[in-house]
Each structure stands twice: as C-alpha cells, then as structure tokens.
Design an enzyme around this catalytic site. Structure first.
Site, PDB file in Angstrom:
ATOM      1  N   HIS A   1       0.826  -1.208   0.000  1.00 32.89           N
ATOM      2  CA  HIS A   1       0.000   0.000   0.000  1.00 32.89           C
ATOM      3  C   HIS A   1       0.861   1.259   0.000  1.00 32.89           C
ATOM      4  O   HIS A   1       2.057   1.244   0.282  1.00 32.89           O
ATOM      5  CB  HIS A   1      -0.964   0.004   1.191  1.00 32.89           C
ATOM      6  CG  HIS A   1      -0.301   0.065   2.537  1.00 32.89           C
ATOM      7  ND1 HIS A   1       0.134   1.251   3.105  1.00 32.89           N
ATOM      8  CD2 HIS A   1      -0.005  -0.906   3.441  1.00 32.89           C
ATOM      9  CE1 HIS A   1       0.662   1.002   4.304  1.00 32.89           C
ATOM     10  NE2 HIS A   1       0.599  -0.304   4.524  1.00 32.89           N
TER      11      HIS A   1
ATOM     12  N   CYS B   1       2.875  -4.915   6.977  1.00 29.74           N
ATOM     13  CA  CYS B   1       2.542  -4.690   5.577  1.00 29.74           C
ATOM     14  C   CYS B   1       3.712  -4.027   4.854  1.00 29.74           C
ATOM     15  O   CYS B   1       4.675  -3.572   5.465  1.00 29.74           O
ATOM     16  CB  CYS B   1       1.288  -3.829   5.466  1.00 29.74           C
ATOM     17  SG  CYS B   1      -0.239  -4.744   5.794  1.00 29.74           S
TER      18      CYS B   1
END
Length: 526
Positions: A418, A437
C-alpha cells in the site's frame, strides 16, 4: 594382486548381472525377491520396482552407466551447498564391493535408490522444511515427482536426469558462481586483516588508506596498486562497494562502510549457501507476470515474461518479532483506491487506546457492534486490551495510513502492499518500520503499471477515481503472483554480487539448521 585390484575385482563380481538359464521357467530370482522384501514398506519404491518386476537398476544391464552418473553427481553435492557426507560415494563403493549374497545385493540396490530419491529432493526442493526453521517462512515448497525421476533415470539418460534436478533459475546459477569465487578467495588467504580505523576520508594518506586499499584489492573492487593516498580510484572502488551492499553511495569510508567491509568472507559464503537453499525452495515456475518483494533488500520488482518492467523501494515490517513481514506467495486479485483503514485490533489496543484515553486519535472513527459511535461520549479509561469492545477505522483521505491505494492479495496475515503518507521514511537505507505490511515508494506508478494490460488509459482512469475521494475496488483482469522473499544476497546479470544485512535473523537460523544437517563450507574443487 594389489588391494586396489582386489577391490575392483570384488566390485565387478558383486555387480555381475543375474541370468536365467536358457529354457528355464521365468522364476523370480533371489535378488528380485530380496529387492521386493526391501521395499515392501515404501509405497513409492514398491510401485516403481513392481512395474519393473523388481529388476534392479544398479546391478546388471546398464548398471555401470547409472552408477557412475550417480557417483559423479554426488561428488558435486558440496558445490551446491548440500551435506556432502550424506551421500558419501566412497562408502557406497565399499558397500558394493562387500555385497556378495543376493540378500546383500538386494538391500544395497534399495539403499542406493533411497539415496537417489533423497538426493533428488535435497537438490530440487531443499534440504530443510522452511516453516520448521522459522515459522514466518511460509513458502510452499514443491517436492519433485520421485516416481517420474526414478523411471526416467532407469529408462533414459541418467546423467541428463540428474542434471535436470537442480534449479535452473538464472539466480541459482549466478549464486553457484559466486560461491566458487568466494571459495577460491578463501583458499588463497581470504580478504586479509580487518580495517581497524573508524573512518577514512578521500585525500587521506598513511596506514589507514593502505588497509582500506588492500582490503578492496583482495575483494576485487580495485586493481593492484601501491598508491597510499585516498585518490579518485580508491573513492570509485568505495562507491562500487557501497552500491553492492546497500550503503549510502558517497565514496567515503565512514563507520557503516568500514563495518560492512569488515564482514568476514565466511559470513558472505554462508549467505550464499543459504541463498542456494532459498532458491531450491522457490524451484517452481513463476507466473508470467509476478511481483517479487525482497524483504531483506526492502525493494519490490515486477516481472513480465522474465523481464524486469518496474521496481520501487518499499518499507517492510520492523525487526520486532511480532511485526516482521512473513515470507509467502499469493495471488493479487484487485486494488482499492481511496482505501479505508480497518485498524488491526493489536494496533488499536496497543497504540490507539492510550491516545483515546487522552482524548486523541480523533482522525479515527469508532464503531461498536451497532455501528459508529461518538468517541466523546465514551469513557475510554474503563477499557484495556482485554475488554476493549470497539473497532477503529480511518476513512479515506490524505492522512489515511494506507495512503491513496492498496494492492490486495488475500492471505491469512492480512499483509498487503500500500501507499503511505509517511514519505520521509523512504530516505532511510534500512527501511524496516511497518507493522508487517509493505509500504510502496511509487504506489501510483505501480497502479498504472498493473492496470496497463486492461486499459488504454490507466493513468486517467485511476486518477479519475482518486479525485472522487470515494473508496473503490478495481479488479485486475489478469491475476498476478506475489512472492515475498528474503534474499540477503543476489547476483546481477553482469556477475556482481549484492549483499544485505539479515534484519530478522532468518539467514542465521537457516544456516544453523543447514550446519546441523551436515552442510559445511568446502574448499573449491580443482
């Protein structure tokens, strides 16, 4: 007769083919019976030999060709970073010479076939089971088809079959060459003494410069010279070294550069041995379009039909045990533009609950089972990590922790790629800052690149959705493989090796397990 000649004679006698007299009934020979008894508890071998009427492959017709091909392959086991003593050809030859009865020959026949299957698995898919070494290495290893290998070995060209077992990815071949280069350097005395100076700057002269110069010469970064001044040539060599080791490229031998220069040759050799094992774990065809995220390098790559078409820096999980990004493979199916961040419970209670108690974290929406609630009406001091009944969300916007887009490949860890508003963190050489992440430095360019095969106007279409400010899912018409790997060493097409630190300590754990399995750093074969 010499002992050597007696050994050879005994081997020939022991391996003489079993024959059935002309006109006799085709009875099962004692050797075949012995083979059948030796494989009765192994379904794979039992099926293989049953299909051959329990005829041996190491004894009799064409057996010499198979044995010599196998012995030649085993002699190279150490070159691949495999536990050479596990497949000791000398011990097998001695056992062959000693096998005089049908029972002994049958047992030896099956012993050699078991060894072949073990060697095939080790070379093709790795010595270790990765998840048993480090639980965060969740790569799915594809074991070889042992039945097909045995059949091809018995009926075809045994040397070709054995050669085909090794991974044929270009990176594996390059690592093999780097391993040999390091072994040769090690045999010639290594890289010399460590540099004992903390920092050395261009223009300097004296013992510090000589130590730096000599180290770089022995490492292959500088032509042999007697110059004792930190001149332009030495600065260029330092810059090349810094580039290959992920350091700031300034031509100055500062503390981090000298610390990296002083990493022992044996440590680099161990990294390569671990790298070969990791390549064996990945010995399978990758998707025509796939993303490779190298956690150790903190960089992501997109490949189309084996060609690199996009790359970007990334931020990965921090070095705290519960925040390290795992290694696994999955399939990217869609992206979300203007994403909502559903705050994981661990982050909610550990990081945001203390802020909520102080009246902060107002950029987050608070939800109960019945829907959104007003945080001003809640006494958060009543709650702790065990009884906190709310969930937290951050709506789309410029401060959203996921930035403007997230790339989804569903997995049990809820790990994804992301964007991020914390752009300043990409300036760091070592980028281990996330909760797990992967944050992407060039997220919009990545989105355009991934959408290009399904639209003539990827930028315009993406930007139009982005300007709405509304969350939107965009499916990828062509699914994309995503592989999160941990390669602390890789070799460029030109042969230059790149090395990185071991931020999660995984290489160290894998090397320890390899040593326990019998892997040793070996001298180069002549």
């Amino acid at each position: 007769m010499s002992a050597f000649r007696r050994l050879i004679a005994a081997a020939v006698l022991a391996l003489a083919p079993v024959t059935i007299p002309a006109g006799a009934a085709p009875l099962v020979s004692p050797l075949q019976q012995s083979v059948a008894e030796a494989v009765h508890d192994d379904a794979t071998l039992s099926t293989f030999y049953k299909n051959r009427d329990f005829a041996p492959i190491w004894i009799g017709e064409r057996s010499a060709e198979r044995r010599e091909a196998f012995f030649a392959a085993l002699a190279q086991a150490g070159d691949h970073g495999l536990p050479a003593e596990r497949y000791d050809p000398a011990a097998i030859r001695a056992a062959i010479a000693a096998a005089e009865t049908a029972s002994a020959r049958g047992a030896l026949e099956v012993r050699m076939t078991r060894l072949l299957t073990a060697y095939a698995r080790d070379l093709s898919s790795g010595i270790l089971t990765p998840g048993e070494i480090v639980s965060d290495i969740a790569l799915e290893v594809s074991p070889p088809d042992v039945s097909a290998i045995l059949t091809a070995f018995a009926d075809g060209n045994p040397r070709a079959v054995l050669e085909a077992l090794r991974p044929h990815a270009v990176q594996y071949d390059r690592l093999l060459r780097e391993k040999r280069r390091l072994e040769v350097s090690r045999a010639e005395g290594g890289w010399g003494p460590n540099i004992s100076f903390r920092a050395i700057e261009p223009g300097s002269t004296g013992a510090a410069v000589v130590a730096l110069r000599d180290r770089l010469i022995r490492m292959g970064y500088l032509e042999r010279t007697a110059v004792a001044t930190y001149d332009a040539a030495l600065a260029d060599a330092v810059r090349a070294f810094q580039s290959d080791h992920g350091l700031k490229i300034d031509g100055v031998a500062g503390p981090s550069t000298i610390e990296t220069l002083n990493v022992p040759l044996e440590t680099r050799l161990e990294q390569v041995v671990v790298g070969l094992e990791r390549q064996r774990w990945m010995n399978k065809p990758l998707e025509p379009r796939h993303i490779l995220v190298n956690l150790a390098e903190q960089r992501a790559y997109i490949y189309d039909d084996k060609k690199l078409t996009f790359d970007t820096d990334v931020i990965v999980g921090s070095e705290e045990p519960d925040r390290r990004t795992p290694e696994f493979s999955e399939t990217m199916t869609h992206m979300v533009i203007n994403p909502t961040w559903y705050v994981p419970r661990s982050i909610a209670v550990e990081e945001y609950l203390p802020e909520l108690r102080r009246g902060g974290a107002r950029h987050l929406d608070v939800y109960s089972r019945n829907g959104r609630v007003d945080p001003h009406r809640i006494d958060f001091s009543r709650y702790n990590a065990d009884n906190f009944p709310f969930s937290l969300r951050q709506p789309p916007g410029p401060r959203n922790a996921l930035g403007r887009v997230k790339f989804m490949f569903p997995n049990r860890w809820n790990i994804y790629l992301h964007d991020t508003p914390a752009r300043n963190l990409f300036a760091n050489q070592r980028r281990t800052f996330s909760h797990g992440c992967v944050r992407v430095a060039r997220p919009l360019e990545m989105a355009y690149h991934l959408l290009a095969p399904q639209t003539d106007t990827p930028e315009a279409g993406f930007d139009a959705i982005l300007r709405t400010g509304d969350e939107r899912r965009v499916d990828l018409k062509r699914s994309i493989g995503v592989h999160l790997v941990y390669w602390s060493v890789w070799v460029e097409p030109g042969g230059q090796a790149n090395y990185r630190p071991d931020p999660y300590g995984r290489d160290q754990a894998v090397m320890q397990a390899l040593r326990a399995a019998g892997v040793a750093l070996t001298a180069p074969r002549s």
